[in-house]
Design a protein around this motif. Structure first.
Motif, short mmCIF file in Angstrom:
data_model
loop_
_atom_site.label_atom_id
_atom_site.label_comp_id
_atom_site.label_asym_id
_atom_site.label_seq_id
_atom_site.Cartn_x
_atom_site.Cartn_y
_atom_site.Cartn_z
N VAL A 144 -10.95 -2.54 4.22
CA VAL A 144 -9.89 -1.71 3.66
C VAL A 144 -9.34 -0.80 4.74
O VAL A 144 -10.08 -0.04 5.36
CB VAL A 144 -10.43 -0.87 2.48
CG1 VAL A 144 -9.29 -0.08 1.82
CG2 VAL A 144 -11.11 -1.77 1.45
N PRO A 145 -8.02 -0.85 4.99
CA PRO A 145 -7.44 0.06 5.97
C PRO A 145 -7.59 1.52 5.54
O PRO A 145 -7.73 1.82 4.34
CB PRO A 145 -5.96 -0.34 6.02
CG PRO A 145 -5.75 -1.31 4.92
CD PRO A 145 -7.05 -1.73 4.36
N LEU A 146 -7.57 2.41 6.49
CA LEU A 146 -7.81 3.82 6.22
C LEU A 146 -6.89 4.36 5.13
O LEU A 146 -7.32 5.09 4.24
CB LEU A 146 -7.62 4.62 7.53
CG LEU A 146 -7.86 6.12 7.42
CD1 LEU A 146 -9.28 6.43 6.98
CD2 LEU A 146 -7.56 6.79 8.76
N TYR A 147 -5.60 3.96 5.18
CA TYR A 147 -4.66 4.54 4.23
C TYR A 147 -4.88 4.03 2.80
O TYR A 147 -4.33 4.57 1.84
CB TYR A 147 -3.22 4.26 4.66
CG TYR A 147 -2.77 2.82 4.53
CD1 TYR A 147 -2.18 2.35 3.36
CD2 TYR A 147 -2.95 1.92 5.58
CE1 TYR A 147 -1.77 1.03 3.24
CE2 TYR A 147 -2.55 0.60 5.46
CZ TYR A 147 -1.97 0.16 4.29
OH TYR A 147 -1.58 -1.15 4.17
N ARG A 148 -5.73 2.97 2.65
CA ARG A 148 -6.02 2.44 1.32
C ARG A 148 -7.38 2.90 0.80
O ARG A 148 -7.79 2.53 -0.31
CB ARG A 148 -5.97 0.91 1.32
CG ARG A 148 -4.59 0.31 1.51
CD ARG A 148 -3.85 0.17 0.19
NE ARG A 148 -4.52 -0.75 -0.71
CZ ARG A 148 -4.36 -2.08 -0.68
NH1 ARG A 148 -3.54 -2.63 0.21
NH2 ARG A 148 -4.99 -2.86 -1.53
#
Length: 420
Positions: free
Chosen positions: A75-79
């Motif tokens: 999961v990318p940081l912004y998600r």
């Protein structure tokens, strides 16, 4: 086996049933999201699995009660899912979060407790156990239901205090706990433990207020009316009726809920001897019953209400007026009309009919009704029902006929005939 597959299997879902559960949770969240069995297979087979869409992420996190990152997805940081200050309108709108990456890693929606995870599947399991209490109470009586309620309450309070869960799961658990306290209030009434029942009512009302559920409050208030009457607090019973009407109006409740409140209003009026007020309340009940089929949804606690309840209350009105002969046909109608799945209430109605028949001088018919109850009474553990049978035993002991003596002896053989 992938982490998602392990979670799915631990929750008791096949890939096919998981698709159904996902769709149901999406509808509950009010979002447009769906998955297919093929999608589930890809998530479980590929490493790393394809990243779900943001709305799919929200549903997955609600189902399993944990962040997407802990399900095996990269999961990318912004998600990453953590709480966002509600004052940050832009952050809420974008559904993105700005914080230290070390703080975000593995963060749960609610707290970082070391206990187990609680997701929608766990809530559904606890809800099913709560719903089963209705069946236990109606078929076996309040005593075995109380024992099961103890176990359910222990599980809920332990989860609320030690588990990690989303805010929605937490609210669902608190709602179930409020309903459970409402059950306990009824068990107090049925078991003659009025003080315990009142205490449970107060806990249930507080819990229902905390989750802001007005109809749940109404369900507790209708039990409080019965408890208040038993404890000779008629002013409290009347206040509970009025407050229930206000809450039902604010919540836009349907006719069935208003039918229940009208019946409780009649209970209060009959108890105080205000027979004119009782007739008005029963007239309202009849009106609501005639329109109940237009209700789009009926809370489970109100589904017991029907024509047989109105007939039963009307019979009580005639008994209170000193006219037991007029009460008999209404009790006959109530006994015929009650759902046979409501075994405890069905037996209770027949005992009431037997008592009123005896008061009306119909001794043989009264004893016949009581024998029918004893033939089927067996496995119902209800102190209130037992008390009514003992009441009949004391009354029939004063009748000097062969049939009355035989009936009294039959009751004593069932260890329910304390006539002292």
């Amino acid at each position: 086996m992938s982490e998602l597959a392990q979670l799915r299997r631990a929750a008791g879902y096949t890939q096919e049933t998981f698709v159904t559960v996902f769709a149901r949770e999406a509808a509950r969240l009010g979002v447009s999201a769906s998955i297919s069995v093929r999608q589930v297979r890809r998530w479980e087979r590929e490493s790393p699995p394809p990243l779900p869409h943001p709305v799919q992420q929200a549903v997955l996190e609600a189902v399993f009660g944990m962040p997407l990152a802990e399900m095996g997805f990269e999961v990318p940081l912004y998600r990453m899912t953590v709480a966002s200050p509600i004052g940050d309108a832009e952050g809420v709108k974008r559904r993105t979060f700005v914080a230290d990456a070390g703080l975000l890693a593995g963060a749960a929606l609610v707290g970082t407790r070391a206990g187990p995870r609680m997701g929608a599947a766990d809530v559904a399991r606890v809800r099913a156990a709560l719903d089963d209490l209705y069946r236990t109470d109606h078929t076996s009586g309040s005593m075995p239901a109380m024992a099961r309620a103890d176990a359910i309450e222990g599980e809920i309070t332990t989860a609320l205090g030690t588990a990690s869960y989303t805010s929605r799961v937490g609210r669902d658990l608190q709602t179930i706990l409020a309903e459970l306290h409402g059950h306990r209030a009824w068990y107090g009434y049925d078991g003659g433990r009025i003080g315990r029942g009142r205490t449970a009512c107060m806990e249930a009302l507080s819990a229902a207020q905390l989750v802001d559920d007005p109809l749940l409050q109404v369900s507790v208030l209708e039990t409080l009316v019965l408890l208040a009457i038993k404890s000779q607090r008629t002013w409290e019973a009347a206040s509970a009726v009025e407050h229930a009407y206000r809450l039902a109006g604010r919540a836009g409740a349907g006719h069935t809920v208003h039918l229940v409140i009208s019946l409780r209003e009649a209970n209060v009026a009959i108890h105080t001897g205000n027979l004119s007020a009782a007739r008005r309340a029963l007239s309202r009940a009849v009106s609501h019953q005639g329109r109940a089929d237009t209700d789009p949804d009926v809370p489970q606690w109100a589904r017991f209400a029907g024509p047989f309840e109105i007939d039963y209350a009307t019979a009580n009105l005639y008994v209170r007026a000193g006219q037991p002969k007029h009460a008999v046909p209404f009790l006959h109608a109530a006994v015929r009309g009650i759902d046979r799945d409501l075994a405890r209430n069905s037996a209770s109605y027949r005992v009431r009919l037997a008592c009123v028949l005896l008061a009306a001088g119909e001794v043989d018919e009264a004893c016949e009704e009581m024998r029918a109850v004893l033939d089927t009474y067996g496995g119902i553990a209800s102190p209130r029902l037992s008390g009514r049978i003992r009441q009949f035993a004391r009354a029939v002991a004063r009748v000097d006929t062969a049939g009355a003596r035989e009936c009294g002896e039959r009751i004593r053989e069932n260890d329910l005939g304390d006539v002292t």
